[in-house]
Design a protein around this motif. Structure first.
Motif, PDB file in Angstrom:
ATOM      1  N   UNK A  27       0.835  -1.208   0.000  1.00  0.00           N
ATOM      2  CA  UNK A  27       0.000   0.000   0.000  1.00  0.00           C
ATOM      3  C   UNK A  27       0.866   1.252   0.000  1.00  0.00           C
ATOM      4  N   UNK A  28       0.515   2.180  -0.894  1.00  0.00           N
ATOM      5  CA  UNK A  28       1.186   3.465  -0.951  1.00  0.00           C
ATOM      6  C   UNK A  28       2.534   3.484  -1.631  1.00  0.00           C
ATOM      7  N   UNK A  50     -14.781  -9.432 -13.527  1.00  0.00           N
ATOM      8  CA  UNK A  50     -14.333 -10.184 -12.361  1.00  0.00           C
ATOM      9  C   UNK A  50     -15.533 -10.876 -11.743  1.00  0.00           C
ATOM     10  N   UNK A  51     -15.351 -12.114 -11.302  1.00  0.00           N
ATOM     11  CA  UNK A  51     -16.370 -12.787 -10.517  1.00  0.00           C
ATOM     12  C   UNK A  51     -16.478 -12.035  -9.189  1.00  0.00           C
ATOM     13  N   UNK A  52     -17.678 -11.652  -8.795  1.00  0.00           N
ATOM     14  CA  UNK A  52     -17.840 -10.782  -7.624  1.00  0.00           C
ATOM     15  C   UNK A  52     -17.317 -11.423  -6.340  1.00  0.00           C
ATOM     16  N   UNK A  53     -17.516 -12.720  -6.170  1.00  0.00           N
ATOM     17  CA  UNK A  53     -17.024 -13.380  -4.948  1.00  0.00           C
ATOM     18  C   UNK A  53     -15.502 -13.480  -4.960  1.00  0.00           C
ATOM     19  N   UNK A  54     -14.931 -13.783  -6.127  1.00  0.00           N
ATOM     20  CA  UNK A  54     -13.466 -13.846  -6.238  1.00  0.00           C
ATOM     21  C   UNK A  54     -12.867 -12.463  -5.982  1.00  0.00           C
ATOM     22  N   UNK A  55     -13.493 -11.429  -6.544  1.00  0.00           N
ATOM     23  CA  UNK A  55     -12.989 -10.072  -6.345  1.00  0.00           C
ATOM     24  C   UNK A  55     -13.031  -9.687  -4.874  1.00  0.00           C
ATOM     25  N   UNK A  56     -14.123  -9.996  -4.196  1.00  0.00           N
ATOM     26  CA  UNK A  56     -14.236  -9.703  -2.774  1.00  0.00           C
ATOM     27  C   UNK A  56     -13.127 -10.407  -1.988  1.00  0.00           C
ATOM     28  N   UNK A  57     -12.900 -11.684  -2.311  1.00  0.00           N
ATOM     29  CA  UNK A  57     -11.853 -12.457  -1.625  1.00  0.00           C
ATOM     30  C   UNK A  57     -10.472 -11.846  -1.866  1.00  0.00           C
ATOM     31  N   UNK A  58     -10.179 -11.500  -3.129  1.00  0.00           N
ATOM     32  CA  UNK A  58      -8.861 -10.952  -3.482  1.00  0.00           C
ATOM     33  C   UNK A  58      -8.647  -9.597  -2.817  1.00  0.00           C
ATOM     34  N   UNK A  59      -9.661  -8.728  -2.849  1.00  0.00           N
ATOM     35  CA  UNK A  59      -9.514  -7.407  -2.237  1.00  0.00           C
ATOM     36  C   UNK A  59      -9.351  -7.525  -0.721  1.00  0.00           C
ATOM     37  N   UNK A  60     -10.048  -8.456  -0.095  1.00  0.00           N
ATOM     38  CA  UNK A  60      -9.879  -8.679   1.357  1.00  0.00           C
ATOM     39  C   UNK A  60      -8.472  -9.189   1.660  1.00  0.00           C
ATOM     40  N   UNK A  64      -5.753  -7.484   4.011  1.00  0.00           N
ATOM     41  CA  UNK A  64      -5.119  -8.201   5.130  1.00  0.00           C
ATOM     42  C   UNK A  64      -3.596  -8.154   5.047  1.00  0.00           C
ATOM     43  N   UNK A  65      -3.061  -8.088   3.804  1.00  0.00           N
ATOM     44  CA  UNK A  65      -1.608  -8.064   3.590  1.00  0.00           C
ATOM     45  C   UNK A  65      -1.055  -6.649   3.466  1.00  0.00           C
ATOM     46  N   UNK A  66      -1.895  -5.638   3.760  1.00  0.00           N
ATOM     47  CA  UNK A  66      -1.513  -4.226   3.602  1.00  0.00           C
ATOM     48  C   UNK A  66      -1.023  -3.959   2.170  1.00  0.00           C
ATOM     49  N   UNK A  67      -1.802  -4.500   1.209  1.00  0.00           N
ATOM     50  CA  UNK A  67      -1.514  -4.312  -0.211  1.00  0.00           C
ATOM     51  C   UNK A  67      -2.665  -3.554  -0.850  1.00  0.00           C
TER      52      UNK A  67
END
Length: 130
Positions: A27-28, A50-60, A64-67
């Motif tokens: 991030x940043x 993007x598959x909405x569930x996959x996108x939600x998982x990837x963004x989360x 979580x990884x500060x990315x």
């Protein structure tokens, strides 16, 4: 594998459908470090989604990884690597680089990057660093 090579390999692998994915980075820092190949839920030669569930998982996972999503990429299978009207209207990450790869020619790779902010497309140079 270099980020560019991974994106191009994904685009070639999914051809004739459009490929899509994200490159995450700290991030940043505007530093693309981790390629996340995603499924094109549209399974289309002319559109990606993007598959909405996959996108939600990837963004989360990035959160979580500060990315953050440093690059949003997809391929065009029959046209040049330039954002379509649909691509422009769906661009929702103003800090991201939008990379397009054209797979219309088997032996030539067209790899271009853009900033898309408020519907305005600005091409930017691509530099590959180790």
């Amino acid at each position: 594998m270099v980020v560019v090579d991974a994106i191009v390999a994904h685009a070639r692998r999914d051809h004739p459908d459009e490929a899509c994915g994200v490159v995450a980075g700290p991030a940043g820092r505007d530093l693309p470090t981790r390629v996340i190949a995603m499924d094109n839920a549209a399974r289309s030669m002319t559109f990606y989604e993007f598959d909405s569930m996959e996108q939600l998982r990837v963004w989360r996972e990035m959160d979580d990884n500060d990315e953050e999503p440093v690059v949003i990429y997809h391929s065009h299978t029959a046209t040049e690597a330039y954002p379509s009207r649909t691509d422009i209207s769906y661009a929702s990450e103003p800090q991201a680089h939008y990379v397009l790869v054209s797979t219309r020619e088997e032996d030539t790779t067209e790899f271009r990057s853009y900033r898309i902010t408020d519907g305005v497309v600005t091409e930017e140079p691509v530099s590959v660093v180790e």
